[in-house]
Design a protein around this motif. Structure first.
Motif, PDB file in Angstrom:
ATOM      1  N   ASP A 158       0.873  -1.178   0.000  1.00  0.00           N
ATOM      2  CA  ASP A 158       0.000   0.000   0.000  1.00  0.00           C
ATOM      3  C   ASP A 158       0.911   1.228   0.000  1.00  0.00           C
ATOM      4  O   ASP A 158       0.989   1.976   0.984  1.00  0.00           O
ATOM      5  CB  ASP A 158      -0.923  -0.039   1.215  1.00  0.00           C
ATOM      6  CG  ASP A 158      -1.846  -1.235   1.164  1.00  0.00           C
ATOM      7  OD1 ASP A 158      -2.870  -1.169   0.479  1.00  0.00           O
ATOM      8  OD2 ASP A 158      -1.523  -2.266   1.784  1.00  0.00           O
ATOM      9  N   ARG A 184       5.516  -8.768  -0.058  1.00  0.00           N
ATOM     10  CA  ARG A 184       5.647 -10.225  -0.048  1.00  0.00           C
ATOM     11  C   ARG A 184       4.773 -10.782  -1.174  1.00  0.00           C
ATOM     12  O   ARG A 184       3.591 -10.426  -1.279  1.00  0.00           O
ATOM     13  CB  ARG A 184       5.162 -10.748   1.302  1.00  0.00           C
ATOM     14  CG  ARG A 184       5.292 -12.219   1.458  1.00  0.00           C
ATOM     15  CD  ARG A 184       6.655 -12.542   2.019  1.00  0.00           C
ATOM     16  NE  ARG A 184       6.746 -13.918   2.418  1.00  0.00           N
ATOM     17  CZ  ARG A 184       7.874 -14.611   2.385  1.00  0.00           C
ATOM     18  NH1 ARG A 184       8.988 -14.040   1.965  1.00  0.00           N
ATOM     19  NH2 ARG A 184       7.889 -15.858   2.771  1.00  0.00           N
ATOM     20  N   LEU A 192       0.772 -10.822  -2.203  1.00  0.00           N
ATOM     21  CA  LEU A 192      -0.207 -11.378  -1.264  1.00  0.00           C
ATOM     22  C   LEU A 192      -1.167 -10.284  -0.842  1.00  0.00           C
ATOM     23  O   LEU A 192      -0.764  -9.131  -0.639  1.00  0.00           O
ATOM     24  CB  LEU A 192       0.509 -11.943  -0.032  1.00  0.00           C
ATOM     25  CG  LEU A 192       1.452 -13.116  -0.274  1.00  0.00           C
ATOM     26  CD1 LEU A 192       2.024 -13.612   1.048  1.00  0.00           C
ATOM     27  CD2 LEU A 192       0.752 -14.256  -0.988  1.00  0.00           C
TER      28      LEU A 192
HETATM   29  P1  AMP Z   1      -4.338  -4.795   5.315  1.00  0.00           P
HETATM   30  O1  AMP Z   1      -4.705  -5.833   6.325  1.00  0.00           O
HETATM   31  O2  AMP Z   1      -4.558  -5.228   3.909  1.00  0.00           O
HETATM   32  O3  AMP Z   1      -4.912  -3.434   5.646  1.00  0.00           O
HETATM   33  O4  AMP Z   1      -2.772  -4.615   5.422  1.00  0.00           O
HETATM   34  C1  AMP Z   1      -2.163  -4.349   6.647  1.00  0.00           C
HETATM   35  C2  AMP Z   1      -0.710  -4.042   6.410  1.00  0.00           C
HETATM   36  O5  AMP Z   1      -0.092  -5.158   5.779  1.00  0.00           O
HETATM   37  C3  AMP Z   1      -0.496  -2.836   5.473  1.00  0.00           C
HETATM   38  O6  AMP Z   1       0.611  -2.086   5.962  1.00  0.00           O
HETATM   39  C4  AMP Z   1      -0.185  -3.497   4.164  1.00  0.00           C
HETATM   40  O7  AMP Z   1       0.600  -2.702   3.300  1.00  0.00           O
HETATM   41  C5  AMP Z   1       0.581  -4.720   4.623  1.00  0.00           C
HETATM   42  N1  AMP Z   1       0.561  -5.752   3.587  1.00  0.00           N
HETATM   43  C6  AMP Z   1      -0.526  -6.298   2.998  1.00  0.00           C
HETATM   44  N2  AMP Z   1      -0.152  -7.179   2.036  1.00  0.00           N
HETATM   45  C7  AMP Z   1       1.206  -7.161   2.028  1.00  0.00           C
HETATM   46  C8  AMP Z   1       2.207  -7.836   1.240  1.00  0.00           C
HETATM   47  N3  AMP Z   1       1.875  -8.685   0.272  1.00  0.00           N
HETATM   48  N4  AMP Z   1       3.499  -7.572   1.495  1.00  0.00           N
HETATM   49  C9  AMP Z   1       3.855  -6.673   2.452  1.00  0.00           C
HETATM   50  N5  AMP Z   1       2.956  -6.014   3.218  1.00  0.00           N
HETATM   51  C10 AMP Z   1       1.662  -6.247   3.014  1.00  0.00           C
END
Ligand code: AMP
Length: 295
Positions: A158, A184, A192
Protein backbone atom coordinates in the motif's frame (compact mmCIF):
# COMPACT_ATOMS: atom_id res chain seq x y z
CA UNK A 1 -7.76 -12.06 28.06
CA UNK A 2 -5.11 -14.56 26.89
CA UNK A 3 -5.80 -16.99 24.02
CA UNK A 4 -5.42 -20.73 24.69
CA UNK A 5 -1.97 -22.33 25.07
CA UNK A 6 0.04 -19.27 24.09
CA UNK A 7 1.40 -16.09 25.54
CA UNK A 8 -0.60 -14.02 23.04
CA UNK A 9 -2.63 -11.49 24.95
CA UNK A 10 -5.85 -10.31 23.26
CA UNK A 11 -7.30 -6.87 24.00
CA UNK A 12 -10.56 -5.49 22.66
CA UNK A 13 -11.10 -2.32 24.70
CA UNK A 14 -8.85 0.59 23.67
CA UNK A 15 -8.45 1.62 27.31
CA UNK A 16 -7.16 -1.87 28.22
CA UNK A 17 -4.53 -1.69 25.50
CA UNK A 18 -3.46 1.79 26.57
CA UNK A 19 -3.12 0.69 30.22
CA UNK A 20 -1.04 -2.31 29.18
CA UNK A 21 1.07 -0.17 26.83
CA UNK A 22 1.73 2.39 29.57
CA UNK A 23 2.94 -0.40 31.86
CA UNK A 24 5.17 -1.81 29.11
CA UNK A 25 6.68 1.59 28.39
CA UNK A 26 7.29 2.18 32.10
CA UNK A 27 9.10 -1.18 32.17
CA UNK A 28 11.39 0.01 29.35
CA UNK A 29 9.83 -1.96 26.50
CA UNK A 30 9.73 -0.57 22.95
CA UNK A 31 6.26 -0.87 21.46
CA UNK A 32 6.16 -2.02 17.85
CA UNK A 33 2.73 -1.80 16.22
CA UNK A 34 1.55 -3.65 13.11
CA UNK A 35 -1.85 -2.30 11.99
CA UNK A 36 -3.93 -4.73 9.88
CA UNK A 37 -7.49 -5.46 8.84
CA UNK A 38 -7.05 -9.18 9.58
CA UNK A 39 -7.54 -12.10 7.17
CA UNK A 40 -3.84 -12.42 7.83
CA UNK A 41 -1.36 -13.87 5.35
CA UNK A 42 2.39 -14.06 5.02
CA UNK A 43 2.59 -10.43 3.87
CA UNK A 44 1.30 -9.38 7.27
CA UNK A 45 3.72 -11.81 8.89
CA UNK A 46 6.63 -10.05 7.15
CA UNK A 47 5.59 -6.93 9.01
CA UNK A 48 5.49 -8.89 12.26
CA UNK A 49 8.96 -10.34 11.60
CA UNK A 50 10.32 -6.85 10.96
CA UNK A 51 8.64 -5.55 14.13
CA UNK A 52 10.18 -8.32 16.20
CA UNK A 53 13.66 -7.10 15.22
CA UNK A 54 13.22 -3.87 17.21
CA UNK A 55 15.45 -4.27 20.29
CA UNK A 56 13.41 -4.93 23.41
CA UNK A 57 10.18 -4.94 21.43
CA UNK A 58 6.70 -5.81 22.51
CA UNK A 59 4.84 -6.47 19.27
CA UNK A 60 1.20 -5.43 19.06
CA UNK A 61 -0.83 -6.42 15.98
CA UNK A 62 -4.16 -4.67 15.52
CA UNK A 63 -6.96 -6.36 13.62
CA UNK A 64 -9.70 -3.94 12.69
CA UNK A 65 -11.76 -3.64 9.52
CA UNK A 66 -12.02 0.12 9.56
CA UNK A 67 -15.40 1.27 8.23
CA UNK A 68 -14.08 4.81 7.68
CA UNK A 69 -11.83 3.77 4.83
CA UNK A 70 -14.49 1.95 2.79
CA UNK A 71 -16.68 3.77 0.28
CA UNK A 72 -20.44 3.14 0.18
CA UNK A 73 -20.13 0.72 -2.78
CA UNK A 74 -17.02 -1.08 -1.50
CA UNK A 75 -16.61 -4.46 0.20
CA UNK A 76 -16.91 -3.52 3.91
CA UNK A 77 -19.60 -6.11 4.64
CA UNK A 78 -18.00 -8.91 2.64
CA UNK A 79 -14.40 -8.16 3.65
CA UNK A 80 -12.97 -11.47 4.98
CA UNK A 81 -13.06 -11.74 8.76
CA UNK A 82 -11.11 -14.72 10.14
CA UNK A 83 -10.31 -13.68 13.72
CA UNK A 84 -9.74 -17.07 15.26
CA UNK A 85 -7.36 -18.21 12.48
CA UNK A 86 -5.64 -14.80 12.69
CA UNK A 87 -5.02 -15.20 16.43
CA UNK A 88 -3.55 -18.68 15.83
CA UNK A 89 -1.16 -17.25 13.23
CA UNK A 90 -0.11 -14.41 15.54
CA UNK A 91 0.45 -16.80 18.44
CA UNK A 92 2.56 -19.08 16.23
CA UNK A 93 4.65 -16.09 15.13
CA UNK A 94 5.32 -15.11 18.74
CA UNK A 95 3.32 -11.87 18.74
CA UNK A 96 2.81 -10.47 22.23
CA UNK A 97 -0.51 -8.65 21.94
CA UNK A 98 -3.43 -8.69 19.50
CA UNK A 99 -5.78 -5.71 19.55
CA UNK A 100 -9.17 -6.53 18.04
CA UNK A 101 -11.66 -3.77 18.83
CA UNK A 102 -15.20 -3.42 17.49
CA UNK A 103 -16.25 -0.43 15.39
CA UNK A 104 -18.11 0.85 18.44
CA UNK A 105 -14.97 0.52 20.58
CA UNK A 106 -13.08 2.64 18.04
CA UNK A 107 -15.78 5.18 17.17
CA UNK A 108 -18.04 5.40 20.24
CA UNK A 109 -19.09 8.94 19.34
CA UNK A 110 -19.28 8.41 15.61
CA UNK A 111 -16.60 10.49 13.95
CA UNK A 112 -16.26 13.96 15.35
CA UNK A 113 -12.61 14.43 14.48
CA UNK A 114 -10.80 13.00 11.50
CA UNK A 115 -7.43 13.49 9.82
CA UNK A 116 -7.42 15.46 6.56
CA UNK A 117 -4.64 14.06 4.39
CA UNK A 118 -2.57 16.12 1.97
CA UNK A 119 -3.57 16.60 -1.69
CA UNK A 120 -1.91 13.32 -2.73
CA UNK A 121 -4.92 11.56 -1.16
CA UNK A 122 -7.07 12.68 -4.10
CA UNK A 123 -4.77 11.07 -6.68
CA UNK A 124 -4.03 7.47 -7.78
CA UNK A 125 -6.13 5.35 -5.37
CA UNK A 126 -7.90 8.46 -4.13
CA UNK A 127 -9.25 9.26 -7.60
CA UNK A 128 -11.67 6.34 -7.37
CA UNK A 129 -11.76 5.98 -3.58
CA UNK A 130 -12.67 9.42 -2.20
CA UNK A 131 -12.35 9.48 1.59
CA UNK A 132 -10.33 6.28 1.68
CA UNK A 133 -7.10 7.85 2.90
CA UNK A 134 -8.82 10.17 5.36
CA UNK A 135 -10.29 7.02 6.90
CA UNK A 136 -7.02 5.11 6.82
CA UNK A 137 -5.00 7.98 8.33
CA UNK A 138 -7.62 8.59 11.00
CA UNK A 139 -7.61 4.98 12.18
CA UNK A 140 -3.80 4.89 12.16
CA UNK A 141 -3.61 8.09 14.21
CA UNK A 142 -6.01 6.48 16.70
CA UNK A 143 -4.04 3.22 16.77
CA UNK A 144 -0.78 5.14 17.33
CA UNK A 145 -2.40 6.95 20.27
CA UNK A 146 -4.11 3.92 21.82
CA UNK A 147 -1.05 1.65 21.55
CA UNK A 148 1.51 4.30 22.62
CA UNK A 149 3.70 2.76 19.88
CA UNK A 150 7.29 3.87 19.37
CA UNK A 151 7.42 2.12 15.98
CA UNK A 152 4.82 1.13 13.37
CA UNK A 153 5.29 -1.20 10.40
CA UNK A 154 3.56 -0.82 7.03
CA UNK A 155 3.82 -2.73 3.77
CA UNK A 156 5.01 -1.15 0.53
CA UNK A 157 2.07 -3.07 -0.98
CA UNK A 158 0.00 0.00 0.00
CA UNK A 159 2.67 2.40 -1.17
CA UNK A 160 0.48 5.50 -1.37
CA UNK A 161 -0.84 4.88 2.14
CA UNK A 162 2.73 4.67 3.38
CA UNK A 163 3.67 8.00 1.77
CA UNK A 164 0.57 9.69 3.19
CA UNK A 165 1.25 8.23 6.65
CA UNK A 166 4.82 9.58 6.54
CA UNK A 167 3.40 12.98 5.64
CA UNK A 168 0.94 12.79 8.56
CA UNK A 169 3.64 11.80 11.06
CA UNK A 170 5.86 14.63 9.85
CA UNK A 171 3.13 17.27 9.55
CA UNK A 172 1.53 16.48 12.93
CA UNK A 173 4.87 15.80 14.71
CA UNK A 174 3.66 12.42 15.92
CA UNK A 175 6.21 10.70 18.21
CA UNK A 176 6.49 7.49 16.22
CA UNK A 177 8.90 5.99 13.68
CA UNK A 178 7.39 4.36 10.57
CA UNK A 179 9.10 1.39 8.96
CA UNK A 180 8.34 0.36 5.35
CA UNK A 181 8.40 -3.39 4.60
CA UNK A 182 8.89 -4.78 1.05
CA UNK A 183 6.01 -6.50 -0.73
CA UNK A 184 5.65 -10.22 -0.05
CA UNK A 185 4.66 -12.14 -3.18
CA UNK A 186 3.53 -15.62 -4.13
CA UNK A 187 6.01 -17.62 -6.17
CA UNK A 188 4.04 -16.53 -9.25
CA UNK A 189 4.79 -12.91 -8.36
CA UNK A 190 1.25 -12.03 -7.32
CA UNK A 191 1.41 -9.73 -4.28
CA UNK A 192 -0.21 -11.38 -1.26
CA UNK A 193 -3.46 -9.69 -0.34
CA UNK A 194 -6.48 -10.50 1.80
CA UNK A 195 -8.58 -9.76 -1.29
CA UNK A 196 -6.84 -12.53 -3.31
CA UNK A 197 -9.22 -14.97 -1.67
CA UNK A 198 -12.05 -13.41 -3.72
CA UNK A 199 -10.37 -14.60 -6.95
CA UNK A 200 -11.50 -17.70 -8.86
CA UNK A 201 -8.75 -20.00 -10.16
CA UNK A 202 -9.00 -18.36 -13.56
CA UNK A 203 -8.91 -14.84 -12.09
CA UNK A 204 -5.93 -15.81 -9.96
CA UNK A 205 -3.99 -16.66 -13.13
CA UNK A 206 -4.93 -13.30 -14.62
CA UNK A 207 -3.92 -11.51 -11.43
CA UNK A 208 -0.40 -12.90 -11.81
CA UNK A 209 -0.12 -10.85 -15.00
CA UNK A 210 -0.17 -7.66 -12.93
CA UNK A 211 3.24 -8.54 -11.55
CA UNK A 212 4.46 -9.51 -15.02
CA UNK A 213 3.27 -6.16 -16.38
CA UNK A 214 5.22 -4.29 -13.70
CA UNK A 215 8.27 -6.34 -14.61
CA UNK A 216 7.76 -5.34 -18.25
CA UNK A 217 7.68 -1.68 -17.22
CA UNK A 218 10.76 -1.96 -14.99
CA UNK A 219 12.66 -3.79 -17.69
CA UNK A 220 11.80 -0.99 -20.15
CA UNK A 221 13.23 1.48 -17.60
CA UNK A 222 16.38 -0.63 -17.30
CA UNK A 223 16.72 -0.23 -21.08
CA UNK A 224 16.50 3.56 -20.83
CA UNK A 225 12.75 4.15 -21.26
CA UNK A 226 11.29 7.48 -20.13
CA UNK A 227 8.47 7.47 -17.53
CA UNK A 228 5.91 7.76 -20.33
CA UNK A 229 7.48 4.82 -22.17
CA UNK A 230 7.55 2.76 -18.95
CA UNK A 231 3.81 3.32 -18.57
CA UNK A 232 3.39 2.44 -22.26
CA UNK A 233 5.33 -0.83 -21.86
CA UNK A 234 3.26 -1.79 -18.81
CA UNK A 235 -0.03 -1.02 -20.56
CA UNK A 236 1.10 -2.84 -23.72
CA UNK A 237 1.75 -5.93 -21.63
CA UNK A 238 -1.65 -5.69 -19.95
CA UNK A 239 -3.39 -5.16 -23.30
CA UNK A 240 -2.77 -8.86 -23.99
CA UNK A 241 -5.34 -9.59 -21.28
CA UNK A 242 -8.54 -7.71 -22.11
CA UNK A 243 -10.26 -9.31 -19.09
CA UNK A 244 -8.02 -7.13 -16.88
CA UNK A 245 -9.78 -3.81 -16.45
CA UNK A 246 -6.95 -1.33 -15.80
CA UNK A 247 -7.77 1.57 -13.51
CA UNK A 248 -4.40 3.35 -13.67
CA UNK A 249 -0.75 2.77 -14.44
CA UNK A 250 1.57 5.58 -13.38
CA UNK A 251 5.22 6.29 -12.72
CA UNK A 252 5.92 8.80 -9.96
CA UNK A 253 8.95 9.74 -7.92
CA UNK A 254 9.40 7.86 -4.63
CA UNK A 255 7.40 10.53 -2.77
CA UNK A 256 4.65 10.04 -5.40
CA UNK A 257 5.13 13.48 -6.93
CA UNK A 258 4.65 13.59 -10.72
CA UNK A 259 7.84 13.44 -12.79
CA UNK A 260 8.73 16.19 -15.22
CA UNK A 261 9.25 15.95 -18.96
CA UNK A 262 13.00 15.51 -18.65
CA UNK A 263 15.76 14.66 -16.21
CA UNK A 264 19.51 14.83 -16.57
CA UNK A 265 20.34 12.30 -13.85
CA UNK A 266 18.98 8.91 -12.80
CA UNK A 267 15.84 9.13 -10.69
CA UNK A 268 14.50 6.60 -8.18
CA UNK A 269 10.82 6.09 -8.96
CA UNK A 270 7.80 3.89 -8.39
CA UNK A 271 5.59 2.20 -10.97
CA UNK A 272 2.07 1.78 -9.58
CA UNK A 273 -1.09 0.17 -10.91
CA UNK A 274 -4.64 -0.71 -9.99
CA UNK A 275 -6.89 -3.04 -11.94
CA UNK A 276 -10.14 -4.87 -11.61
CA UNK A 277 -10.26 -8.59 -12.29
CA UNK A 278 -13.87 -9.72 -12.20
CA UNK A 279 -15.31 -8.03 -9.13
CA UNK A 280 -11.97 -7.74 -7.34
CA UNK A 281 -9.88 -4.58 -7.40
CA UNK A 282 -6.16 -5.21 -6.90
CA UNK A 283 -3.18 -2.87 -6.52
CA UNK A 284 0.53 -3.45 -6.92
CA UNK A 285 3.71 -1.45 -7.40
CA UNK A 286 7.44 -1.80 -7.92
CA UNK A 287 10.51 0.36 -7.46
CA UNK A 288 12.62 1.32 -10.47
CA UNK A 289 15.52 3.52 -11.51
CA UNK A 290 14.94 5.84 -14.46
CA UNK A 291 17.86 6.78 -16.69
CA UNK A 292 18.06 10.46 -17.70
CA UNK A 293 15.25 11.21 -20.20
CA UNK A 294 13.88 13.88 -22.46
CA UNK A 295 10.42 13.33 -23.97
P1 AMP B 1 -4.34 -4.80 5.32
O1 AMP B 1 -4.71 -5.83 6.33
O2 AMP B 1 -4.56 -5.23 3.91
O3 AMP B 1 -4.91 -3.43 5.65
O4 AMP B 1 -2.77 -4.61 5.42
C1 AMP B 1 -2.16 -4.35 6.65
C2 AMP B 1 -0.71 -4.04 6.41
O5 AMP B 1 -0.09 -5.16 5.78
C3 AMP B 1 -0.50 -2.84 5.47
O6 AMP B 1 0.61 -2.09 5.96
C4 AMP B 1 -0.19 -3.50 4.16
O7 AMP B 1 0.60 -2.70 3.30
C5 AMP B 1 0.58 -4.72 4.62
N1 AMP B 1 0.56 -5.75 3.59
C6 AMP B 1 -0.53 -6.30 3.00
N2 AMP B 1 -0.15 -7.18 2.04
C7 AMP B 1 1.21 -7.16 2.03
C8 AMP B 1 2.21 -7.84 1.24
N3 AMP B 1 1.87 -8.69 0.27
N4 AMP B 1 3.50 -7.57 1.50
C9 AMP B 1 3.86 -6.67 2.45
N5 AMP B 1 2.96 -6.01 3.22
C10 AMP B 1 1.66 -6.25 3.01
Amino acid sequence: MTSDNTSLQVCTAPSDLSTLADQLRAAGRSIALVPTMGALHDGHMQLVRAAKKVPNATVIVSIFVNPLQFGPTEDLDSYPRTLSADLDLLAAEGVDVAFAPTAHDMYPHGYRSTVTPGPLAAELEGATRPGHFAGALTVCAKLFGISRAHHAFFGEKDYQQLVLLKQMVEDLNLPITLHPVPIRREESGLALSSRNRYLSAEEHLLAQQLFASLRAGVSAADNGASPREVVGATLAYLAQYPQIDVDYVEVRDVGLQPLGGCADATVAARLLLAARIGATRLIDNMGLMLQPWDY
